[in-house]
Structures are given as structure tokens and as C-alpha cells.
Design a protein around this motif. Structure first.
Motif, PDB file in Angstrom:
ATOM      1  N   SER B   6       0.886  -1.041  -0.140  1.00  0.00           N
ATOM      2  CA  SER B   6      -0.135   0.115   0.248  1.00  0.00           C
ATOM      3  C   SER B   6       0.858   1.233   0.095  1.00  0.00           C
ATOM      4  O   SER B   6       1.954   1.143   0.476  1.00  0.00           O
ATOM      5  CB  SER B   6      -0.834  -0.002   1.252  1.00  0.00           C
ATOM      6  OG  SER B   6      -0.184   0.347   2.459  1.00  0.00           O
ATOM      7  N   ASN B   8       0.795   5.441   0.829  1.00  0.00           N
ATOM      8  CA  ASN B   8      -0.160   6.467   1.565  1.00  0.00           C
ATOM      9  C   ASN B   8       0.361   7.889   1.454  1.00  0.00           C
ATOM     10  O   ASN B   8       1.445   7.955   1.698  1.00  0.00           O
ATOM     11  CB  ASN B   8      -0.067   6.268   3.019  1.00  0.00           C
ATOM     12  CG  ASN B   8      -0.965   6.926   3.849  1.00  0.00           C
ATOM     13  OD1 ASN B   8      -1.999   7.435   3.464  1.00  0.00           O
ATOM     14  ND2 ASN B   8      -0.648   6.884   5.093  1.00  0.00           N
ATOM     15  N   SER B  24      -2.622   7.642  -2.853  1.00  0.00           N
ATOM     16  CA  SER B  24      -2.836   6.650  -1.841  1.00  0.00           C
ATOM     17  C   SER B  24      -3.605   5.187  -2.557  1.00  0.00           C
ATOM     18  O   SER B  24      -4.427   5.549  -3.301  1.00  0.00           O
ATOM     19  CB  SER B  24      -3.832   6.742  -0.594  1.00  0.00           C
ATOM     20  OG  SER B  24      -3.170   7.982   0.086  1.00  0.00           O
ATOM     21  N   GLU B  26      -4.576   0.853  -1.720  1.00  0.00           N
ATOM     22  CA  GLU B  26      -3.956  -0.489  -0.962  1.00  0.00           C
ATOM     23  C   GLU B  26      -4.226  -1.614  -1.992  1.00  0.00           C
ATOM     24  O   GLU B  26      -5.431  -1.855  -2.516  1.00  0.00           O
ATOM     25  CB  GLU B  26      -4.888  -0.481   0.150  1.00  0.00           C
ATOM     26  CG  GLU B  26      -4.369   0.321   1.429  1.00  0.00           C
ATOM     27  CD  GLU B  26      -5.539   0.243   2.384  1.00  0.00           C
ATOM     28  OE1 GLU B  26      -6.345  -0.596   2.470  1.00  0.00           O
ATOM     29  OE2 GLU B  26      -5.639   1.309   2.935  1.00  0.00           O
TER      30      GLU B  26
END
Lengths: 361, 516, 318
Positions: B6, B8, B24, B26
Motif C-alpha cells: 500500500s 499512503n 494513496s 492499497e
């Protein structure tokens, strides 16, 4: 991603100053290092470097006669340097100057010893034109291989060097052998083919003036003429030139043949002005010297003049240095070599530029 | 399911460009994630960050829940991240097996253990069902096989997360199908796959989830089975026109054909067909926008028009005169002005002075030469007037072009090509890429003026806004062919967006290969 | 040539001479193969042979043994190569220009040191130079034809030919060789798997120095035991030609070296008969050009065939 955006040109003259200052400082560093290397070598062999350099200076410039000999030495270097500069400006890597020099020299000699009964004012130009043709013809295979088959001139010009040297050796050993000569050489040129001397007691001849004229002409040609403009644009950015409709191949052909012709003329002047006959291995690497001189002069035809004078002085002064101080004349070859080692080194440049920029600001 | 990787709030800037803006996302283990977006949307930058080739300015990356610092490809490899570059990182004279193990060869004392090498590669190839002829020389292998070797190379180094940068750009349809089935197999075995593309149909076919990026930002992530190409195209290109329409298409469209192209095919530098048998007419007074993702043949098309690349087949006529055999200069003299796409490569010589860059089409004509010398007074006058007219900000015409900003360089190019009002056809390729707003406006206005004066303008741009804002008619290059989006109308954007990404132009949900 | 008996030219010893003449070129070629496989176009081979030949003589005089001479030569050449590498790789100077500079520098240096170290000008010959002795191979020397051909050479001749195999092993059978070649062929690929291109280039240049040291010592410590100005006689350039001809592959380049050696040997022989040896000496360079042309023609044929295929596919579409 986009290229880094450049700073706006706010202080144009400061910029020019920094640019020029960087150049000067960079050259100073290169020369200093090279002269120090030379001095170190001389010192390590137990001799006095300062005395040696002094003797060298006197040998090259000590009096009018010595200066004249220095100028004579630099004649062929001017032509070889201009030839290199012209080619490199067009981004043509002509490493074949040495071979072209031999071919030009032989062609001139041939006209000089095989045609008789001409007045000087006809015979000499004929010899010189033959020299140009000889040098230019030797570039034709290179041009063909490059433009038709895309084979880089880097290798082909190197190969043509040795082919040219061997070929002229063959010519003087067999078809044009001079049976009376002790050295391998061609028959002696007619007196009508010899270049007039400029100074009693010196070998300096009219070839020097021709060389200067050629340098000035090439300067005009490159920077002021239509065709020279084309060649420079091709040299600076070939894709740009092509997209703009500039004839790229024609520029290549011209750069190569003109380069060959000019260095061939240098060979012709050596034969008609100095030797008076073609001798095997007469050139002590003048073609290679020309390349170095062109690089040193940043491929500027007029910059070639001082660079050649420097090289000519080294060559001429070396002999005097040897007889005066016992330092072998080949010490200067090492100085020349080290200059060339560093001439394309640009790592000092950003450093110097930063310092100068700081200083200006 | 467990999270594989992921990111961020990743931000990355290059001088003058915000390449990634608080990105961002995931991705779960075993997922196939597509990342789509136009050129310059920031996909490649993000992937390079994930592979340790760029460092982000801010934000963090987590692999299997753990925050990692990736400062080199080596770091990324050690964390189980593998990358398949668009341009393969293979040594041509090595066999495929040798390329796969390069850098970590099995050896017995000083010699390579060739038997173990082959065995290991064979074993891993069998395990993941990626079929390669291990002893084939790479230069003899097909593109698909080379790509499989690249994937194996990553797997051999223990990659769990595979990044594929536009993997289908170089593949044939059959090879693409094979690749997809391999990728599905890998995902089933627990590998996580990041798949970068701008071909929406492929994305719809292969991915579990799709993240759309635009101008460095994440627009959104959708479950692939719940979306269709219309929605994705809209997310990619945006709904509203940002610049607004500049061009007012004249009431009476002229019918004179200034440029006529028949059955033109062109090879690219690798001797593959880049332009496939296209036909096109350009009318006088018209701005014809050519949209398309880079690498779909537009560049080769333009080079063929300019005589910089030979036409394999076909005819190009300017005002009825066939020019496909002409030199570049001949074509220019027939009335073509050309703004090349890469201004540093073929637009200017950066080490030449501004005046030298301005006169390439004029220096050989009177009064700029007397046949031998350049007539510097006339040349200086011309250059000065062009610099003034095109508002190049420079202290003088003797300044090197390379000392100017990108926008000013483009003004120099525009001055050269458009300054003398001679052209009947203007070919403008990415004319405003990377240029400030005032420069962009000025150049766009010039193109409009040219069309108003009766020239035909071919406008190529990776910036769809520009095409929409300026064009009277729009065509799209996709995979070497042209697709006609038609005359400009208020909603043409969506159609163009779909054509660019390989859609047929109509929206329907049945395009989606997957059901939830 | 009616009057000349060809059987007197093409004798066994001509072929034995071929091996001898090929040896220095072969050493320089093998050295150049390393640098060129790592992606450095080394035009300084002539200089390296020159340096090697000179320091071999110095070493032999100093240590009284040809092996000492060989060692000196190798060390000197490696130092020269390291200098080349630093200027090229660290100071970013153009490799071709550095190579040419090295040629000039080396000719100056050897001549200078000849005067200052050995106190002679242009030429040094002395009983103090201990050269290598020829090797008679037992058994083989008694076989009629083979014996004349293979036995009785200097050790460096055998080492040169053996080295072809060695270089082949290093380049194609070891991880080191793989890494070296990958750097020369696709630097990005090498870097992407963690190979350090600069390191590999340094190592390749060191190996280049080692082989050139061997080549140089063969010139001055085997058939001739002397040093003279210009004794390399363009063999470095020949090696460059051989590398080009053989596309930097050891065995193909060996063939080129043998051809060149044969041309040299033949030239020597023709000279004895008063025939133009210079023409024969041109052959290596001419043949390099011919080979370059030949492969360019072959490439274009292939491309044309491919284009024709495309074109017919296109016309089928329309």
C-alpha cells in the motif's frame, strides 16, 4: 517528464563572464597539469625542469630564425588542425587524417617529379591541387561505407590510415622507386615544383601563408557561408537539421572531403616546401597532432592557429632543449599527450562555474 | 485477505511538474490491480517509486503491513517487488535462461553451473506455467517470450508483487491473451500484480480492481466487474473541458483538399508496421485534431509526411502534387510548416544561437544569401522581427537557444515555422507541451489564425483538452489505424476518450468481459 | 611472377612464422576483447604494446630474467590501463580521445625513458636483455610436419593460443564474464540486477592491461631481444581490426589474427624475393573493411526481405 526549466536570463553579461571565465580557467588548469607532468618527468630523471623549459623557449622563439623555423613546423599542423576542426564541427569523426596526409603528399610529389618543363606558377598550384585531390579521394570509401551502408567512420577512417601509409610505401618501393636514393623515397621533385622560401636560412616557405589563408577561409566558410551554416547545424543536432530540411548527407560528404583535401594540402606543402621528394614515413604523426590541435582549439579554425603555434614551438624547441640540457626531446611528446588526456575532461568545469557564479553574485 | 502493498499520501515533484499528488492505494495479496490514466497522469512515476528508482518527496510505502524505505531496485527486490519494464532489461546475446539468472547465477567454484542453471529456470518456469525455451538466444526470441523471461526473472528473485508497465503495448493479440492467462495463474498462486495500461478493454478483461489516475492524482478505484469502459474513460479524461473551447468553427467549411493521404503505411525504427494503410484528407481552413496515446503510430505518420521516414506504401499529395518521394526540404517548399513533438531532439539545436535556429527555412533564399555568404544584415533584421513578433524573451539573437526556457524555445520554433505566413499546411505536434500559460495561449492563437487564413492545420497532442479546444474535426490514432470521431460537438470528448483506449465509440455495458 | 617458384614461398616455415607474427596481435586482441565486451572502445592498444615492450626490456635487464621482464610489462600496462580508466570513467573524458592521447603519450614516454633509463636513443640492444628461450615439445617435435609447425616456438606463443581458450572460458563460462558482457551489451539490464558497470569496466581494463603486457614482452623478449622506437609497427591497430572483424568474440578474432599473421609472414617472405610486401600488409586493414561491408549487406538483405513481407501483407489488405 519535462526538462528542467532553466533560469531566466536576467543578467546576461554576468552569464557571458562566467562562461568565458570558466573556459579560460579550464584551459589554464589543463595546461598547468600537463606542464607539471612534464616537469615532474624531467625532474625525476635528474634534470632541471626550469632550465629545460627555458631552453625549449629559446629554441622555439630565441631569435628570428628560430621563430621562422617554429612557424614552418606549425604549417602542416595548422592544416591538419583545420581539417580536424572542419570535420568535428560537422560531427564527422575523421580519424583518418594521417592516411589522407600521406595520400595528399604522394599525389603532390607525383605531379612534382613526373611533369617537367612547367613554369613554377603553374607547377606549384598543380602540385597543391593534386595534394588536395589525393587527400579527398582517400575519404571516398569512408563516405560510401557510411552513407550507403551506415558503417561508422570511426573504424573505417582508422583502417584507411594504414592502408594509405602502406600504399604509398608500395608506390615508392616499386612503381616510383628512385634507384639512386639511399632512403626509400620517390624521385626528387623538379625545381619548378618547390615552394619559394620566405626567409634566408630558414625552411619557412610560402606554405605557411597558404596555411593561414586556408584557416581564415575555413573560418569564413564555417561561420559566414551558407554551406558552412548547414554543416554546423548538422554537427550541432543532426535530427534538428534533418527536420528543418537541411541536406544532412551533403554536409557529411562535404565535411569529409574538405577535411581530407585540407590535410592533403598539408602533405603537399611538406613535400614541395620541405622535403623535395616523397619519403616513406615522413610524417611524425602530423595527422594525429591535427586532431589534438582541433580539440584543443575547440574546433575553431582560428583557434587552431595559436594551438598549432604552440605545438610547433614544442616540436622545434624540443631539439634545442635536448642539446642544451640533455633532456630528451620526447619529453614534449608527453606534455602533448597529457594535454590531450585532459582536453575533453569537463569535470572541473561545473566546479569552476559554481565558484565564478558565487563570486559574481 | 491480507494487504500486499500500500502507498499512503505519496507526493513526488519534478522541477515544474507535480507528478504524484498525495497518491494513496492499497492492494491485496493475489489481486490483479490495473492502474490506468493518460500520458503524464503519474502512473509511471508511481511505479518507479515502488521499484525504488525514485524517492518520494513525502508519504510512505508499506509492504505486507510493514513500512519500507526503497532507495534502489535492489531494496525493492529484497522486499519481494519485481518489475517488468516496458523496454525489456535483457541482454540480447544471452540465452533466455542466462538472462533470467543474471546477477545471481548458480555456480560451481568459478564456473557457472550450466546444468543447475537450466534446471532451476526450468523448474520455476514449470511451477508458474510460464513457458520459455530456456536455451534460445534472447535476440531470436519473440517479444512474448522475452516478456515471459522478464517475468521469470522477477519470480526467480523471489518477487511476490509484480509490476508490469504497459505489458501489452508490444504484444500481438494472441500474445496478449496468453499473457492474461499467465497473469491469472500467477494471481491464483498468491502473486500480486500491478498492471499499468491505457487500453480499457484489456483492463476490463484482466483486472480485479481498477485505479484511475489523472494529473498526478488518484481519481478513484472501482471494482472492475462493476464498471464499464464509459465510466473509466470518463474518469480518465474528465467530464468538463478545462481550457474551454477557443476555436469557433467557421460557418462555411471550405472543401479544397490541401493534403490528401491514400493507403499510407509506414514502418517504425524496428521495422514493424506503425502506420497501417490509412486514408486522410485535410481541408483548407480546417484544424484537424489527431488524438491518441503516444506510440500508436502518430509520430511515424508525421515523420512520413515530412519526408523524414520513408513511406512503405501509399501516396501523399499536397495540392494535388504527389510528394511522398520528396526530400524534407522539398516538402517544406511545397508549403508545409512543421513543429516537431520533441523540441530538444529535433526542434532546435540548443548550442546554436537563436538566429541560427530561426533561419533554417530561409537562409538559402535571397536576400538572406547571395549564393555563397549569409547576408547577416538581412538575417539579423529577420531574426529581430521574429523574436519581437513572437515575444521571445531574450537579451539578443546571439544567445544560445539552450539558454532559453522551454516556452521561449517553443516560441523560437513557432517563429521559424509560422512567422513568415507562407505555410499552406501546418503540422503541429505537441505544440504546447510543458509550456507556460501565456506561451500556450499565444501558440494556440497562432494555429487558429493560420486556419482562419485558409491553411490546413494538423494538430497532434497528447493533451486531450487541447485537441477538444482547437479542433474542427477529430481523428484518433489507435494501434496504427485512424478512427474518425467526427466534427466537433459538445460531447465529443467521451467518444474520443474511448477511441483512444481501444473502444468502439459506443457505450454499452456488454463491453465488460466480467460479471460480478 | 613467372620466374618465382611458389613452392619456395609457401613452405612449412611460412606457417610457423604465421603463428609467431600472430602472437603479439593476438595478445592485444584478447586484451581489447575484454574492454570492448565491457563497452569501452579502446584505441590505445598500440600504446599498451609499446609500453609493454619497453618495460619488458627494463624488467629483463633489472631482474636478469625474462619472467621478471614479463612482470614489469604487465604491471606497467595495468597501470596505464588504470590511468585510462580513471580519466575516462571518473573524469568522463571521451574514450576515443583518451585512447589516442595514450598512443601519443606512450610513444613519447618510452622514447624518453629509453634515453633516461637505458641511455640510448631510439634503439636499445644489449646482452643484458635476457629473452625467452624457445620450447621444444617432446614427441611432437619428432613428428615430421607437425614438429616443424608446432614445436620450437617461444613460450609466449603457446600461452597466446592457450589464452584464447582461457578468455573464452572467462567470458562465456563464469559469472564474472556474464556480468562483464551484460555491462557492455545492455548497461541498464546489468544495473537493474545489481551489477556495478563501473566496477566491471575497471576490471575489464585491468585484464586488457595484463594481456597487452604479455603482447609487449613477446615483441621485445622473444624473437627479437631489443627495444626500438616504433617496433609495435601498427600491431595495436591490427588488433583493433581483428576485434572488429571478430565482433569481439575470442575464436572469431583468433581467425582474424591468424589471417593477419599470415599476411605478415607472407609479406616477410615476399620481401626476400623482392616482391611488394606492402600490398600484402594492406590486406588486414582492407579485409576488415570488406567484412564490415559484407555484414552490412547481409543485414540489409534481411531487412529488405522483411519489408517485402510487410508490403505484400499490406497490398493483400487493400
Amino acid at each position: 517528464m519535462q526538462k528542467t526549466t532553466r533560469k531566466p536570463v536576467n543578467s546576461f553579461f554576468k552569464k557571458i563572464f562566467v562562461e568565458a571565465g570558466t573556459q579560460v580557467a579550464n584551459y589554464a588548469i589543463i595546461f598547468l597539469i600537463s606542464i607539471l607532468i612534464g616537469a615532474l618527468v624531467i625532474f625525476l630523471s635528474g634534470k632541471d625542469p626550469i632550465a629545460a623549459y627555458k631552453a625549449l623557449w629559446i629554441g622555439a622563439f630565441g631569435n628570428g630564425l628560430k621563430f621562422a623555423d617554429t612557424l614552418d613546423r606549425s604549417t602542416v599542423m595548422i592544416l591538419a588542425g583545420v581539417a580536424g576542426a572542419l570535420a568535428f564541427r560537422t560531427n564527422v569523426t575523421n580519424l583518418g587524417l594521417e592516411g589522407q596526409l600521406y595520400m595528399g603528399a604522394f599525389a603532390a610529389a607525383w605531379v612534382g617529379f613526373s611533369i617537367h618543363g612547367l613554369p613554377s606558377y603553374v607547377h606549384i598550384p598543380l602540385c597543391l591541387i593534386a595534394g588536395c585531390l589525393g587527400g579527398a579521394i582517400w575519404t571516398l570509401p569512408v563516405i560510401y561505407l557510411k552513407l550507403r551502408w551506415n558503417i561508422t567512420e570511426l573504424v573505417t577512417t582508422l583502417m584507411m590510415n594504414y592502408i594509405g601509409i602502406r600504399f604509398t610505401e608500395y608506390l615508392i618501393a616499386f612503381p616510383f622507386k628512385d634507384p639512386t636514393a639511399t632512403l626509400a623515397g620517390s624521385p626528387v621533385l623538379d625545381a619548378s615544383a618547390r615552394l619559394p622560401k620566405l626567409m634566408q636560412g630558414s625552411t619557412l616557405n610560402i606554405g605557411f601563408i597558404i596555411a593561414i589563408a586556408v584557416a581564415i577561409f575555413v573560418y569564413w566558410f564555417l561561420f559566414k557561408s551558407k554551406t558552412g551554416y548547414e554543416m554546423r547545424m548538422v554537427g550541432l543536432n543532426k535530427d534538428f537539421a534533418a527536420a528543418s530540411g537541411i541536406p544532412v548527407n551533403r554536409s557529411y560528404i562535404l565535411a569529409m572531403t574538405m577535411s581530407g583535401a585540407i590535410v592533403g594540402l598539408g602533405g603537399a606543402i611538406m613535400i614541395t616546401g620541405f622535403f623535395g621528394r616523397f619519403l616513406g614515413s615522413f610524417s611524425s604523426g602530423y595527422g594525429w597532432d591535427g586532431m589534438m590541435i582541433a580539440l584543443l582549439a575547440q574546433n575553431h579554425p582560428l583557434g587552431v592557429l595559436p594551438a598549432s603555434l604552440f605545438y610547433g614551438a614544442l616540436a622545434n624547441g624540443a631539439l634545442a632543449m635536448q642539446s642544451a640540457t640533455g633532456v630528451p626531446q620526447t619529453a614534449v611528446v608527453m606534455v602533448k599527450g597529457s594535454i590531450m588526456f585532459f582536453v575533453t575532461v569537463t569535470v572541473f568545469v561545473p566546479y569552476i562555474r559554481r565558484r565564478l557564479e558565487k563570486w559574481v553574485a | 485477505m491480507a494487504e500486499a502493498i500500500s502507498v499512503n499520501n505519496i507526493t513526488k515533484t519534478f522541477p515544474g511538474v507535480l507528478a504524484n499528488d498525495r497518491v494513496s492505494m492499497e492492494i491485496e495479496k493475489g489481486e490483479i490491480r490495473a492502474i490506468v490514466g493518460e500520458n503524464g497522469a503519474g502512473k509511471t512515476t508511481l511505479m518507479k517509486i515502488l521499484y525504488g528508482l525514485y524517492r518520494p518527496d513525502s508519504g510512505d510505502i508499506r509492504v505486507k503491513g510493514e513500512i519500507v524505505k526503497l532507495s534502489s531496485a535492489r531494496d525493492a527486490i529484497s522486499k519481494g517487488i519485481g518489475m517488468v519494464h516496458q523496454h525489456f532489461m535483457l541482454v540480447p546475446s544471452f540465452t533466455l535462461a542466462q538472462n533470467i539468472v543474471l546477477g545471481v547465477e548458480p555456480h560451481k567454484r568459478v564456473f557457472i553451473d550450466e546444468k543447475a542453471l537450466i534446471e532451476k529456470v526450468q523448474r520455476i518456469s514449470d511451477q508458474y506455467n510460464l513457458d520459455v525455451n530456456v536455451n534460445k538466444l534472447t535476440l531470436n526470441a519473440s517479444v512474448g517470450e522475452q516478456q515471459r523471461a522478464e517475468i521469470l526473472k522477477a519470480l526467480y528473485r523471489g518477487a511476490d508483487i509484480l509490476i508490469l508497465d504497459e505489458p501489452t503495448a508490444v504484444l500481438t493479440d494472441i500474445e496478449t491473451k496468453e499473457l492474461f492467462s499467465m497473469l491469472r495463474g500467477l494471481a491464483k498462486q498468491g502473486k500480486t500484480i500491478l498492471f499499468i495500461s491505457h487500453k480499457l478493454r484489456e483492463v476490463l478483461e484482466i483486472s480485479d480492481n481498477t485505479t484511475v489516475m489523472r494529473q498526478g492524482k488518484v481519481v478513484g478505484t472501482v471494482r472492475t466487474c462493476e464498471t464499464d469502459d464509459c465510466e473509466l474513460a470518463e474518469m480518465m479524461v474528465g467530464r468538463e473541458t478545462i481550457g474551454g473551447r477557443i476555436r469557433e468553427t467557421p460557418e462555411n467549411r471550405e472543401k479544397d483538399v490541401v493534403l490528401n493521404i491514400e493507403n499510407l503505411s509506414v514502418l517504425n525504427s524496428r521495422d514493424l508496421l506503425a502506420v497501417k494503410n490509412i486514408n486522410l484528407e485535410l481541408h483548407s481552413g480546417e484544424i484537424l485534431g489527431i488524438a491518441g496515446v503516444d506510440g500508436n503510430g502518430q509520430e511515424e505518420f508525421v515523420e512520413a509526411l515530412m519526408g523524414l521516414r520513408p513511406a512503405l506504401t501509399g501516396k501523399i499529395s499536397i495540392d494535388g502534387q504527389e510528394v511522398q518521394e520528396f526530400s524534407t526540404r522539398g516538402i517544406r517548399e511545397s508549403g508545409v510548416a512543421y513543429i516537431p513533438s520533441d523540441r530538444y531532439r529535433s526542434g532546435v539545436a540548443v548550442d546554436a544561437a537563436i538566429w541560427e535556429n530561426l533561419i533554417t527555412s530561409e537562409y538559402y533564399n535571397k536576400p538572406y544569401t547571395n549564393g555563397m555568404s549569409l547576408m547577416m544584415r538581412e538575417i539579423n533584421n529577420l531574426s529581430d522581427s521574429l523574436v519581437k513578433k513572437f515575444q521571445v524573451s531574450t537579451p539578443g539573437i546571439n544567445v544560445k537557444a539552450g539558454n532559453l526556457s522551454g516556452g521561449n524555445i517553443q516560441r523560437v520554433i513557432a517563429g521559424r515555422e509560422l512567422g513568415l505566413d507562407k505555410a499552406k499546411i501546418v503540422i503541429a505536434s505537441q505544440p504546447t507541451r510543458g509550456i507556460d500559460i501565456s506561451g500556450t495561449e499565444a501558440i494556440r492563437q497562432m494555429l487558429v489564425d493560420y486556419a482562419d487564413r485558409g491553411a490546413g492545420v494538423l494538430l497532434l497532442s497528447a493533451d486531450l483538452d487541447e485537441i477538444i479546444a482547437l479542433s474542427d474535426r477529430i481523428i484518433v490514432f489507435y494501434n496504427g489505424k485512424i478512427y474518425n470521431a467526427g466534427f466537433w460537438y459538445e460531447g465529443i470528448r467521451q467518444v474520443v476518450g474511448q477511441l483512444m483506449t481501444g473502444g468502439e465509440g459506443g457505450c454499452n455495458a456488454e463491453d465488460n468481459a466480467q460479471t460480478c | 611472377m613467372g620466374g618465382i617458384d611458389l613452392s619456395r614461398i609457401f613452405t612449412l616455415s611460412l606457417f610457423a612464422t604465421t603463428f609467431r607474427m600472430a602472437t603479439p596481435v593476438l595478445f592485444a586482441t584478447l586484451g581489447g576483447i575484454f574492454s570492448s565486451q565491457a563497452g569501452i572502445f579502446n584505441v590505445g592498444l598500440e600504446a599498451l604494446l609499446n609500453i609493454g615492450a619497453f618495460f619488458a626490456v627494463v624488467g629483463s635487464v633489472n631482474t636478469g630474467s625474462p619472467v621478471g621482464g614479463l612482470l614489469y610489462a604487465v604491471v606497467a600496462c595495468v597501470i596505464a590501463c588504470l590511468f585510462f580508466s580513471v580519466v575516462h570513467l571518473e573524469l568522463k573524458a571521451n574514450a576515443i580521445i583518451v585512447g589516442l592521447a595514450m598512443n601519443i603519450f606512450a610513444s613519447g614516454m618510452t622514447n624518453y625513458l629509453l634515453v633516461t633509463m637505458l641511455d640510448s636513443t631510439g634503439f636499445y640492444q644489449s646482452d643484458l636483455i635476457i629473452g625467452f628461450k624457445t620450447v621444444e615439445i617432446p614427441f611432437i617435435k619428432d613428428i615430421p610436419v607437425l614438429g616443424d609447425l608446432l614445436s620450437g616456438h617461444f613460450p609466449l606463443v603457446y600461452i597466446a593460443f592457450f589464452s584464447v581458450w582461457l578468455v573464452y572460458l572467462i567470458l562465456y563460462k563464469t559469472p564474472f564474464g556474464f556480468h562483464l558482457r551484460s555491462v557492455g551489451e545492455n548497461q541498464d539490464a546489468a544495473e537493474s540486477v545489481g551489477i556495478n558497470p563501473k566496477k566491471m569496466r575497471y576490471l575489464s581494463m585491468i585484464l586488457c592491461g595484463v594481456f597487452c603486457g604479455f603482447g609487449g614482452s613477446f615483441l621485445s623478449l622473444s624473437y627479437l631481444t631489443l627495444f626500438s622506437e616504433g617496433m609495435t609497427a601498427g600491431r595495436g591497430w591490427l588488433a583493433l581490426a581483428a576485434i572488429n572483424f571478430g565482433e569481439a568474440k575470442p575464436v572469431r578474432s583468433l581467425i582474424a589474427c591468424l589471417v593477419f599473421g599470415f599476411a605478415d609472414a607472407l609479406a616477410l617472405r615476399l620481401q626476400q624475393f623482392g616482391l611488394p610486401s606492402q600490398v600484402v600488409l594492406m590486406l588486414p586493414y582492407v579485409s576488415t573493411l570488406v567484412v564490415l561491408l559484407g555484414s552490412a549487406i547481409a543485414d540489409e538483405r534481411k531487412r529488405k526481405a522483411l519489408n517485402a513481407k510487410h508490403r505484400s501483407a499490406e497490398t493483400a489488405l487493400t
